[in-house]
Design a protein around this motif. Sequence first.
Motif, PDB file in Angstrom:
ATOM      1  N   ARG A  69     -23.224 -28.094  -8.930  1.00  0.00           N
ATOM      2  CA  ARG A  69     -22.561 -27.612  -9.860  1.00  0.00           C
ATOM      3  C   ARG A  69     -23.076 -27.727 -11.441  1.00  0.00           C
ATOM      4  NH1 ARG A  69     -17.674 -25.850  -8.728  1.00  0.00           N
ATOM      5  NH2 ARG A  69     -16.652 -26.949  -6.885  1.00  0.00           N
ATOM      6  N   PRO A  70     -24.012 -27.016 -11.588  1.00  0.00           N
ATOM      7  CA  PRO A  70     -24.921 -27.147 -12.995  1.00  0.00           C
ATOM      8  C   PRO A  70     -24.033 -27.111 -14.376  1.00  0.00           C
ATOM      9  CG  PRO A  70     -25.210 -24.819 -12.326  1.00  0.00           C
ATOM     10  CD  PRO A  70     -24.155 -25.511 -11.224  1.00  0.00           C
ATOM     11  N   LEU A  71     -22.938 -26.364 -14.346  1.00  0.00           N
ATOM     12  CA  LEU A  71     -22.128 -26.478 -15.646  1.00  0.00           C
ATOM     13  C   LEU A  71     -21.451 -27.465 -15.686  1.00  0.00           C
ATOM     14  CD1 LEU A  71     -20.877 -22.537 -15.377  1.00  0.00           C
ATOM     15  CD2 LEU A  71     -22.648 -23.544 -17.190  1.00  0.00           C
ATOM     16  N   THR A  72     -21.503 -28.187 -17.099  1.00  0.00           N
ATOM     17  CA  THR A  72     -20.701 -29.134 -17.410  1.00  0.00           C
ATOM     18  C   THR A  72     -19.957 -28.612 -18.692  1.00  0.00           C
ATOM     19  OG1 THR A  72     -22.337 -30.729 -16.937  1.00  0.00           O
ATOM     20  CG2 THR A  72     -20.611 -31.628 -18.477  1.00  0.00           C
ATOM     21  N   ILE A  73     -18.666 -28.815 -18.816  1.00  0.00           N
ATOM     22  CA  ILE A  73     -17.676 -27.885 -19.584  1.00  0.00           C
ATOM     23  C   ILE A  73     -16.737 -29.028 -20.424  1.00  0.00           C
ATOM     24  CG2 ILE A  73     -16.015 -26.092 -20.093  1.00  0.00           C
ATOM     25  CD1 ILE A  73     -17.034 -25.081 -17.011  1.00  0.00           C
ATOM     26  N   LEU A  74     -16.458 -28.799 -21.645  1.00  0.00           N
ATOM     27  CA  LEU A  74     -15.471 -29.283 -22.519  1.00  0.00           C
ATOM     28  C   LEU A  74     -14.928 -28.426 -23.016  1.00  0.00           C
ATOM     29  CD1 LEU A  74     -14.014 -31.878 -23.692  1.00  0.00           C
ATOM     30  CD2 LEU A  74     -15.694 -31.804 -25.540  1.00  0.00           C
ATOM     31  N   MET A  75     -13.652 -27.826 -22.835  1.00  0.00           N
ATOM     32  CA  MET A  75     -12.881 -26.736 -23.324  1.00  0.00           C
ATOM     33  C   MET A  75     -11.573 -27.001 -23.731  1.00  0.00           C
ATOM     34  SD  MET A  75     -12.047 -24.508 -20.080  1.00  0.00           S
ATOM     35  CE  MET A  75     -11.109 -25.134 -18.471  1.00  0.00           C
ATOM     36  N   VAL A  76     -10.992 -26.216 -24.630  1.00  0.00           N
ATOM     37  CA  VAL A  76      -9.552 -26.182 -25.068  1.00  0.00           C
ATOM     38  C   VAL A  76      -8.967 -25.147 -24.576  1.00  0.00           C
ATOM     39  CG1 VAL A  76      -8.118 -25.845 -27.204  1.00  0.00           C
ATOM     40  CG2 VAL A  76      -9.816 -27.470 -27.247  1.00  0.00           C
TER      41      VAL A  76
END
Length: 586
Positions: A153-160
Motif C-alpha cells: 500500500r504505497p499511499l500514506t494518508i493524514l486526513m480530516v
Amino acid sequence: MAVVTPYLLVEDLTKSVGSKVLFSNISFSVNKGQRIALIARNGIGKSTLLDILMGKTDYDEGKITWRKDLKVKYLPQKLQGEEAIRLLGDEAISLEQFNKLSGGQQKKLLLEHVLNDEPDMLLLDEPTNHLDLENVVWLEDYLGDKRTARGERPLTILMVTHDRYFLDNVCTDIFELDEHNLYAYHGNYAYYVEKRNERIEAQNAEVEKARNLYRTELEWMRRMPQARAHKAQYRIDNFYELEKKAKQQRNEAEVRLAVKSGYIGNKIFEAKDVCKTYISPSTGEEKVILRHFNYVFSRYEKLGIIGNNGTGKSTFIKLLLGEVPADSGTWDIGTTVRFGYYAQTGLQFEAGKKVIDIVRNIAEVVDLGNGQKMTASQFLQMFLFSPSQQYDFVEKLSGGERQRLHLCSVLMRSPNFLILDEPTNDLDIPTLNVLEDYLKNFQGCLIVVSHDRYFMDRVVDHLFVFHGNGNVQDFPGNYTQYRLEAKGASTNLEDARKASYSLEVKGTKVKTEQKRRLSFKEKRELEELEKQMPLLEEEKAQLEALLSGGATLPDEIAKASARYKEVQEALDEAEMRWLEIIVLVE
C-alpha cells in the motif's frame, strides 16, 4: 533489526489563537502505509494542524520533522480562484474556466491532480465535500484498496473528514483532538467510537475518585494546626495537585435541536408536467433537468436526492422554491407550507457582521410554539455559541461553526418543510448525530440532497435518483438499499432491506446472522422491548418539550438534561437489541 524512520514526527506541538488554546504539547508520528483520520469538534483546530504541518501557519512551540526526500501533496478544505490555479500549476486552465466549474467539478479536478502526481503521502482536508456519491465511493475504493504490483500500500494518508462510512472503510487509525490533547486509536471509526467511550468513562471515574479524596483532604486542610504546617508540606502540595484534578470537567455540550415545526396541512405540493432545460456554462451544451415531471408530495414525507454532479439536483430544489422558473408545467404549493432552506452555498452575510447580528436580523425573540419563547441569545446557546462568542465576527468562525450558525438561522423560523442541500459539509460528527436524530423525529416534510451515505441512510425513507437527461427514478428505500439493488446484490427490495440491518448503530455494527426461529426467551425479550421502546420515546418527547420551554428553571434544566441522556442511551440500546433479534426472524 533496521529502525523504521517515520514519514512525519511531531513532538510537543502547541498552538493558541489569542487566548484560546487549540492543542498543547501534542506528539504523534505517521508511518508508511498508515491511513489516519483526524477527528475533533468544530473550532478545535483540525484544519489549523494540517496548515501547520505544511508550513502555511506558524505554531507556538514544538518540533516537526519530515522524512527527507518525501513527496507530500496537500488538498486544503477550500480552494478558490487563483489559489486553486497555483495548486494545479497548469497554465492551460484559466481563472475564467474555474469560475465556470461547480464546487464538485473543482474538487474532482484538484483531487485528480493530487492523486495523479503519485505522492508518498497525502494530507487531505474534507476530501469528500462537494463530491457526488459516485465519486465518493470511487475515492473510498481508491484510497482503501490501491496497491502496487508487489501488493504494497504505497499511499500514506493524514486526513480530516466527517464521512463515517468513509472513515470506517478507509482508515487504519483515528487521531482525536480533545481537551487540548491528542489521542490515538489503532482501528477504524467503529473501533474508535467504542474505545473513546471507554476512555471517557475511565477519565470520569478517575475524576470522581479524585473528588472523593479531595473532600477528605479538604477537611484535613481546614482543621490542620498552622504550627505543624511545615511538617506536612508534601501533603499540602499533593492537596493542590489533587484539587486541580478534582475540578476537571469535560466540555461535552451538544447542540440542542428541541425546535418544533409549524403546523402543516395535508396538501404539500404537486408537480404537474414540469419541464426544465438549461445551457451548461462550462460546456455550452443543452442539459435536460426535468422532462414532463409529475409528482404529488405527501405529508411528513422524507425524501433524499442523489445523482452525479450536473444532473440537476440543486436546480430541482430551486424550481420548487420558485428561485428558477420552469420552462413549462406548474408547481402547486399548499397554503400551509413554510419552507426552511439550508443552501449548499452556505450562510450569506455582510462583512463586519457579528454572530448575534445574524440571528437578531431574523427575530429578537424565537417563538417555539405552545406559548414557549426564547431570546435570540438563548437560541444561539442551544447551538453552542457562548454569550462571548456571540459577539465574534462571522468571518472569524471556522467552516463548521459557520454552518452551525446557518442551521440555527434556518430552524429559528420554525419551518414545517425543510430543504437541506448538502447539510453535512463542514459539520462535525457530534453535530451530525444530533441533526440526524432531530430529522428522524421532525414533524414536517423533508428533502435532503447529500453525498453523506450514513446521513441519508438514517434520515430518509425514499430517494429521487437523478440519472441525467431528465430521467428521475423514485426508489422506495435508503441509499444502502439502492446500492445493493444497483449492484444486483439482492433479488428483491425485501432482501435489500434486511441487508441494511448491518448498518452501524452508534458505532457498533449489528451483524446479520443465519435466519432461524426465536427461542422462548428471545420472544419474551422482543415483547418486552416492543413495550419499552414506545414508553422511552414518549418520555424523550416530554423531556424535549421541557428543555425547549423558556420558563424552565436552571435546576430543572440540569435534571432534565441528565435524564434525557439516560433515556436516549436506553432507547439506543433497546433499538439495537431489537434489531439484533428481529433479523433472526424467518
